[in-house]
Design an enzyme around this catalytic site. Sequence first.
Site, short mmCIF file in Angstrom:
data_model
loop_
_atom_site.label_atom_id
_atom_site.label_comp_id
_atom_site.label_asym_id
_atom_site.label_seq_id
_atom_site.Cartn_x
_atom_site.Cartn_y
_atom_site.Cartn_z
N GLU A 171 59.64 119.55 21.17
CA GLU A 171 58.30 119.78 20.64
C GLU A 171 57.37 118.65 21.14
O GLU A 171 57.71 117.49 21.01
CB GLU A 171 58.36 119.80 19.11
CG GLU A 171 57.07 120.17 18.45
CD GLU A 171 56.40 121.34 19.16
OE1 GLU A 171 56.94 122.44 19.14
OE2 GLU A 171 55.31 121.14 19.75
N LYS A 226 61.38 115.35 27.77
CA LYS A 226 60.73 114.96 26.52
C LYS A 226 60.68 113.42 26.41
O LYS A 226 59.65 112.83 26.09
CB LYS A 226 61.49 115.58 25.34
CG LYS A 226 61.09 115.08 23.99
CD LYS A 226 59.70 115.52 23.60
CE LYS A 226 59.25 114.76 22.37
NZ LYS A 226 58.16 115.25 21.65
N CYS A 282 57.82 108.40 17.44
CA CYS A 282 58.47 108.79 18.70
C CYS A 282 58.47 107.74 19.81
O CYS A 282 59.49 107.52 20.44
CB CYS A 282 57.80 110.05 19.24
SG CYS A 282 58.17 111.47 18.26
C1 UDX Z 1 53.39 111.48 20.49
C2 UDX Z 1 53.16 112.38 21.72
O1 UDX Z 1 51.76 112.38 22.03
C3 UDX Z 1 53.63 113.79 21.41
O2 UDX Z 1 53.51 114.60 22.59
C4 UDX Z 1 55.09 113.76 20.98
O3 UDX Z 1 55.54 115.07 20.64
C5 UDX Z 1 55.29 112.83 19.79
O4 UDX Z 1 54.77 111.52 20.11
P1 UDX Z 1 52.16 111.10 18.17
O5 UDX Z 1 53.07 109.91 18.04
O6 UDX Z 1 52.06 112.04 17.02
O7 UDX Z 1 52.58 111.97 19.43
O8 UDX Z 1 50.67 110.58 18.46
P2 UDX Z 1 49.86 110.12 19.77
O9 UDX Z 1 48.53 110.77 19.71
O10 UDX Z 1 50.63 110.27 21.00
O11 UDX Z 1 49.62 108.56 19.47
C6 UDX Z 1 50.67 107.62 19.48
C7 UDX Z 1 50.11 106.24 19.28
O12 UDX Z 1 49.34 105.81 20.41
C8 UDX Z 1 49.17 106.12 18.06
O13 UDX Z 1 49.41 104.92 17.38
C9 UDX Z 1 47.79 106.12 18.69
O14 UDX Z 1 46.82 105.47 17.90
C10 UDX Z 1 48.06 105.37 19.98
N1 UDX Z 1 47.06 105.68 21.02
C11 UDX Z 1 46.97 106.95 21.53
C12 UDX Z 1 46.22 104.67 21.47
O15 UDX Z 1 46.31 103.51 21.04
N2 UDX Z 1 45.30 104.98 22.45
C13 UDX Z 1 45.19 106.23 22.99
O16 UDX Z 1 44.34 106.41 23.89
C14 UDX Z 1 46.04 107.25 22.51
#
Ligand code: UDX
Length: 476
Positions: A171, A226, A282
């Site tokens: 996912e 993944k 993740c």
């Molecule tokens: C991530 C992956 O995006 C997703 O595809 C996978 O299934 C699960 O892991 P998630 O952890 O829910 O998803 O959130 P994501 O939006 O990826 O953000 C992860 C972290 O990176 C957050 O702490 C977010 O604040 C940070 N982040 C993200 C940044 O600091 N800057 C960005 O530009 C994007």
Amino acid sequence: MQNKIKNICCIGAGYVGGPTMSVIAYKSPDIEINVVDNNQERINLWNSSNLQDLPIYEPGLDKIVQKCRGKNLFFSTNVKEKIAIADIVFISVNTPTKKKGLGAGQASDLKWVEICAREVAKYSKGHTIVVEKSTLPVKTAEVIKKILDSSSENYRDNNSSKSFDVLSNPEFLAEGTAINDLIKPDRILIGGDRKEAIEVLSEIYKRWVPENKILHTNIWSSELAKLTANAFLAQRISSINSIGALCEATGADVREVARAIGSDSRIGNKFLDSGPGFGGSCFKKDILNLVYLCKYFGLPEIAEFWESVVTMNNWHQHRISKLVVKKLFGTITGKKIGILGFSFKANTNDTRESAAITICKDLIEEGALLYIHDPKVSPEQITNDLCKKENKSMTNNTKNLEGEWCFIKDSKNVFEGADAVVLLTEWDEYSMINWDNVSKSMRKPAWVFDARSIVMPDKISMTDLNFWRIGDGFQS
Ligand code: UDX
Ligand code: ADP
């Protein structure tokens, strides 16, 4: 094998299983979907008549649950019964990093996945397609298949035969945008070794996902894709955060650098926001998994390359707390600091690996008094994460106190007498703060630390507040 799927069981009603099954139910009214979990409390919340009480906050989820629950979507603890009637069983349980033993600190603990495989072997009837939904180390499907095949032998009775296909269907949803990601996925990835089984699973997604977005691979590629996707995304965040620190030192601005490099179509403009460091369940776990795999397969240089992404993230989170101390004249003992945002990103109540945990722990260790606000995270969750009880009396009396925290329900109340506020999550409501009003109630000299670039500098420049924002060499 029958092609028409009538019944799906998903083991694990968490951040992945809950929303994913809700959307499948929404798009497949003819399929009965049972989400089972052995955590009774969690199941009660999924069944709560008050949709505000769902165990997961995810925009749009409540409406879908309301539409489908009790019709073709059911939440229960009846693991045995629901496996027995399922044509497909999704495994969507937690796979945290191992705390002890071989691979401790890096490899995933597959205890829960193994338990599920044994349960499926025991209770399933006829042919069952078992789908790995949780992110798993490469080769886990092989382990699941072995457990299914050998332990089902123990439960075979004379009149029934059991058989299994194992597929990997990772996912890719991100929290906070899960419903949209599920309804309009960039791709659906299905890995497996039998075409017929892959087709059966594809048929479910084809109801709302264009066929060209449904990718079929071998099972190992799917599992590795993944881990790789998350490693690449996390690497991007560590890269931009490292450049942000350099911007602060050189007078450059990380937002301008990000815009400039993001205009290159080969780089792209998404996922380039410098922040307080990546969190979530993740990124760290999956990279450490990759590191463990590389070491296991005798590739130490590659392991080191990926491990540096996590090292950089840890360094970056501590860098922010050190910077707060430095700006407040090298000491924050007994000083009042407002913390705006505790979840690892906006639009979720999830705090797993949130940068706020590391930063708040550091500030508490330095003796600060933290007034923590988050619109969706509960004070009980913060207590667990900080491994420290809330001091509720802090709102009235702070005399002789140091290194304590309390929860503030309304963000307006974090500013009174504060020496600083630190913005750690990009919740919309924080971008509406009227800094002119707020500044009047803070103790001068007062600081605003914006680790998410949500404050407009010109809204601060007309106040008497000192301002720092991430990656901004001009303000530093
Ligand atoms: C991530 C992956 O995006 C997703 O595809 C996978 O299934 C699960 O892991 P998630 O952890 O829910 O998803 O959130 P994501 O939006 O990826 O953000 C992860 C972290 O990176 C957050 O702490 C977010 O604040 C940070 N982040 C993200 C940044 O600091 N800057 C960005 O530009 C994007
Ligand atoms: P994720 O973010 O991967 O969805 P969560 O921790 O949010 O992970 O959810 C995993 C869920 O799986 C938890 O609610 C947990 O109770 C459930 N779970 C773990 N093992 C089993 C099992 N053997 N049977 C049923 N539910 C399980």
